[in-house]
Design an enzyme around this catalytic site. Structure first.
Site, PDB file in Angstrom:
ATOM      1  N   SER A 239      95.313 -10.445   1.278  1.00  0.00           N
ATOM      2  CA  SER A 239      95.743 -10.578   2.521  1.00  0.00           C
ATOM      3  C   SER A 239      97.042 -11.567   2.330  1.00  0.00           C
ATOM      4  O   SER A 239      97.341 -12.165   1.399  1.00  0.00           O
ATOM      5  CB  SER A 239      94.737 -11.199   3.454  1.00  0.00           C
ATOM      6  OG  SER A 239      94.864 -12.643   3.055  1.00  0.00           O
ATOM      7  N   ASP A 240      98.068 -11.482   3.473  1.00  0.00           N
ATOM      8  CA  ASP A 240      98.935 -12.241   3.102  1.00  0.00           C
ATOM      9  C   ASP A 240      98.484 -13.593   3.663  1.00  0.00           C
ATOM     10  O   ASP A 240      97.248 -13.673   4.331  1.00  0.00           O
ATOM     11  CB  ASP A 240     100.341 -11.686   4.149  1.00  0.00           C
ATOM     12  CG  ASP A 240     101.612 -12.579   3.981  1.00  0.00           C
ATOM     13  OD1 ASP A 240     101.439 -13.607   3.181  1.00  0.00           O
ATOM     14  OD2 ASP A 240     102.739 -12.198   4.411  1.00  0.00           O
ATOM     15  N   TRP A 241      99.200 -14.505   3.526  1.00  0.00           N
ATOM     16  CA  TRP A 241      98.546 -15.917   3.731  1.00  0.00           C
ATOM     17  C   TRP A 241      98.150 -16.361   4.995  1.00  0.00           C
ATOM     18  O   TRP A 241      99.230 -16.550   6.039  1.00  0.00           O
ATOM     19  CB  TRP A 241      99.695 -17.019   2.997  1.00  0.00           C
ATOM     20  CG  TRP A 241      99.340 -17.412   1.351  1.00  0.00           C
ATOM     21  CD1 TRP A 241      99.566 -18.453   0.822  1.00  0.00           C
ATOM     22  CD2 TRP A 241      99.190 -16.259   0.319  1.00  0.00           C
ATOM     23  NE1 TRP A 241      99.160 -18.381  -0.548  1.00  0.00           N
ATOM     24  CE2 TRP A 241      99.048 -16.979  -0.815  1.00  0.00           C
ATOM     25  CE3 TRP A 241      98.828 -14.779   0.296  1.00  0.00           C
ATOM     26  CZ2 TRP A 241      98.852 -16.535  -1.948  1.00  0.00           C
ATOM     27  CZ3 TRP A 241      98.655 -14.303  -0.866  1.00  0.00           C
ATOM     28  CH2 TRP A 241      98.661 -15.141  -2.048  1.00  0.00           C
TER      29      TRP A 241
END
Ligand code: BGC
Length: 719
Positions: A239-241
């Site tokens: 995932s993106d952060w």
């Protein structure tokens, strides 16, 4: 072996394995063993599973150069930003840059490099465009594939990001992107598809935004159906952060690794992801098979990582060698936009350099795409080092001006969201007409630097001082132009920017324009060498420079409601960049694929040959000018009128020549696969029958050779 490891893991260990340890060094979390790295996974000591380290980013490895209580320095090379790498149109350069960054990652103890970033430049104002390659998916995909091959040749992983349709920074964690499946597949997914198929990336990062209602990180269609089933991706998805709002949905959708972990540290609405996942399995909301699938996806990749292999990293990457690669990459990415015979400058020309960007040269953008190199060569220092005859009195005036202004509270450099320096723009028009007159008398040429910076978390604005020149940039430019020209002098503008600005209203005031982008730590040397012709510019625009912001087709950017957008509808559909300008007859300031050279090239002898399900395009390029140079040949295809609307033309192949001496000829061969000419009709890729025009050009609007071939029977391909 992997299944055996999984069978030994208990539920909690599995959940921990797929969630990061929390943003290292923030919110009381321990620092990463590689300080400044963006994330780390949980080790499972009982089973001998180490943690792995993930670090940004596209312009170079982003880690902290300084560690507490440690004398050593951990600098990484600042390469040119991605839009400049794409301006080279040179696959070998992308691969070399990838290799260098991969080596730095490996030697500093990083397992996964969070690059390349490959979202499409839908709009010139996206704050992260500098991190992305192009408005065109083919160029994007080819650049990314070469870069990934380079990185992964070093035994570390690359990560394609941000998947997908993450084309703005405004409300990036919430915005719902509404886009047709055709535009999605042909424009926004295509680059990823090319890179996945061609370079087998270890990792793909899902994007923050929602896609047609569903967060990308929770979007099973995107992450499992398209990415894995259709394209055959066999790495893992991260995932993106802090993306999304439901870790269980992420697990189900095929978002294998959730990063950075501990989302509750930034939002009171979130809980501990590990607990949520464990609970979901216990309550039956999540099956253990799905959890195992994700664990397996991650493990299969990570068993090959340096950390798993117990690699002893040196903390001593070859920074000198990489500085040369950064220089070479930048030297091929400079784009000559205008030249009324003034460039290259002979070494005896006396040069007055204007603009504070000569000192505060922008090496790259801010945010996770930033870097911490050993040095950055400013434009003025580069010119001095390379022996250009700069007016030292003027240079000193600028030095004192910048120092004095930055000492004032109003212009003090502050610290931004990511700890990056944020410097308010300085007034540019501070010299009196008398002073300008004096400098014009004693110099032959004025070089005027115009700089822009942007970065993660915010978009640029269609306003003066950003997309347009500020009033005082313009007045400086007007005065310098008038006064220098009155003495028979010349003026060259140097654009030190990460994404297009408006140029049409002022370009007649100058004799030359050099687009040097944000060229990383070697910027000043690259600019100097290009000005004097040690480097013959061979970059071409990977994005259109529109005449005015009003001409940009993605008018819905950044969405609605305007003051706090939650939804953005891609009304322009597939007509992104030149696909729009060419189809609807709108003249840009500088078209896609444009770039001048100090020499000239002739194209000839076009031949088309059908070979199975493809057409081989052959032609010759000759350097017909007086000095060595490289050319980027572009192959566009214009489809016949059929059932599906097509753009006027689309880039389907390209080739950068080697350095050709005057009179030297290179034979070029580009293969066009039929499938790559098809359009998505809602269900399948459709190649309509009829006559196709192959247009070979030096830019999208400077077509030199035309050939035709016919498809007798239509073809349909599965997605
Ligand atoms: C960015 C990513 C980056 C990640 C880790 C996010 O805010 O969107 O591009 O890789 O942070 O730093």
């Amino acid at each position: 072996m992997i299944d055996e490891i999984i069978s030994m893991m208990d539920l909690e260990e599995k959940a921990r394995f797929i969630v990061g340890v929390g943003l290292p060094g923030w919110f009381g979390n321990p620092h990463s063993r590689v300080e400044g790295a963006a994330g780390e996974t949980h080790p499972i000591e009982r089973l001998g599973i180490p943690s792995v380290v993930l670090a940004d980013g596209p312009a170079g490895l982003r880690i902290n150069p300084i560690r507490e209580g440690d004398e050593r320095r951990y600098h990484a090379t600042a390469f040119p930003v991605a839009v400049m790498l794409a301006s080279t149109w040179n696959r070998d350069i992308l691969e070399a840059v990838g290799r260098a960054m991969g080596e730095e990652a490996r030697e500093y103890g990083v397992d996964i490099l969070l690059a390349p970033a490959m979202n499409i430049h839908r709009n010139p104002l996206c704050g992260r465009n500098f991190e992305y390659y192009s408005e065109d998916p083919l160029l994007t995909g080819e650049m990314a594939a070469s870069f990934v091959r380079g990185v992964q040749s070093q035994g570390v992983g690359a990560c394609l990001k941000h998947f997908a349709a993450n084309n703005q920074e405004t409300n990036r964690m919430l915005i719902d992107t509404i886009v047709s499946e055709r535009a999605l597949r042909e424009i926004y997914l295509k680059g990823f598809e090319i890179a996945v198929r061609k370079s087998k990336p270890w990792v793909v990062m899902s994007a923050y935004n929602r896609l047609r209602g569903v967060y990308c990180s929770q979007n099973e269609w995107l992450l499992t159906q398209v990415l894995r089933r259709e394209w055959g991706f066999d790495g893992f998805v991260v995932s993106d952060w802090y993306a999304g709002d439901d870790p269980v949905e992420q697990v189900k959708a095929g978002n294998d690794l959730i990063m950075p972990g501990k989302a509750y540290q930034i939002s009171s609405k979130r809980r501990d992801e590990v607990e949520e996942i464990v609970e979901a399995v216990r309550s039956g909301r999540l099956s253990v098979e799905i959890l195992d699938r994700n664990v397996r996806n991650i493990l299969r990749v990570l068993v090959n990582s340096p950390s798993f292999r117990g690699y002893k990293y040196s903390n001593m990457p070859n920074l000198d060698e990489h500085a040369r690669i950064a220089y070479d990459a930048g030297a091929e990415g400079v784009i000559l936009l205008k030249n009324d015979g003034i460039l290259p400058l002979s070494l005896d020309r006396r040069i007055a350099v204007f603009g504070t960007g000569q000192i505060e040269t922008i090496k790259g953008g801010t945010g996770s795409g930033d870097t911490h190199p050993r040095y950055v060569i400013s434009i003025i220092d580069g010119m001095r080092e390379r022996g250009l005859r700069i007016d030292e009195e003027l240079a000193d005036t600028y030095r004192r001006y910048v120092d004095a202004m930055r000492g004032m509270d109003e212009y003090r450099v502050r610290t931004g969201l990511f700890g990056e320096p944020r410097a308010p723009s300085l007034p540019q028009d501070f010299l009196s007409e008398d002073e300008l007159d004096r400098f014009a008398k004693k110099n032959d040429v004025a070089v005027l630097v115009i700089s822009r910076i942007s970065g993660e978390g915010y978009d640029r604005k269609p306003e003066k001082g950003d997309f347009y020149l500020s009033d005082d940039e313009r007045s400086l430019l007007e005065k310098v132009s008038r006064i220098f020209h009155s003495y028979g002098g010349k003026v060259v503008a140097v654009l030190n920017i990460g994404s297009p600005i408006e140029v049409a209203s002022w370009r007649d005031l100058v004799d030359g324009i050099l687009l040097v982008w944000q060229a990383g730590q070697e910027t000043g040397r690259i600019v100097a060498d290009t000005l004097i012709g040690v480097v013959n510019p061979s970059g071409k625009l990977p994005v259109t420079f529109p005449r005015s912001y009003d001409d940009v087709p993605s008018w819905s950017f950044p969405g609605e409601p305007r003051d706090n957008p939650l939804r953005v509808v891609y009304e322009e559909d597939i007509y992104v960049g030149y696909r729009y300008y060419d189809t609807f007859g709108v003249d840009p300031a500088y078209e896609f694929g444009f770039g001048l050279s100090y020499t000239t090239f002739e194209y000839r002898s076009l031949e088309l040959e059908r070979i199975g399900e493809s057409v081989r395009v052959r032609f010759e390029i000759e350097n017909t000018g007086g000095i060595p140079g490289k050319e980027v040949a572009q192959v566009y295809v214009k489809a016949p009128k059929g059932r599906i609307d097509k753009p006027f033309q689309e880039l389907k192949g390209f080739h950068k020549t080697r350095l050709l001496k005057p009179g030297e000829v290179e034979r070029v061969e580009v293969e066009l696969d039929f499938r790559s000419l098809a359009s998505f009709d809602g269900e399948k890729w459709l190649l309509e029958k009829g006559e196709y025009e192959v247009r070979v050009g030096s830019s999208s609007r400077d077509i030199r050779l035309i050939g035709r071939f016919t498809i007798e029977e239509e073809r349909r391909y599965d997605p």
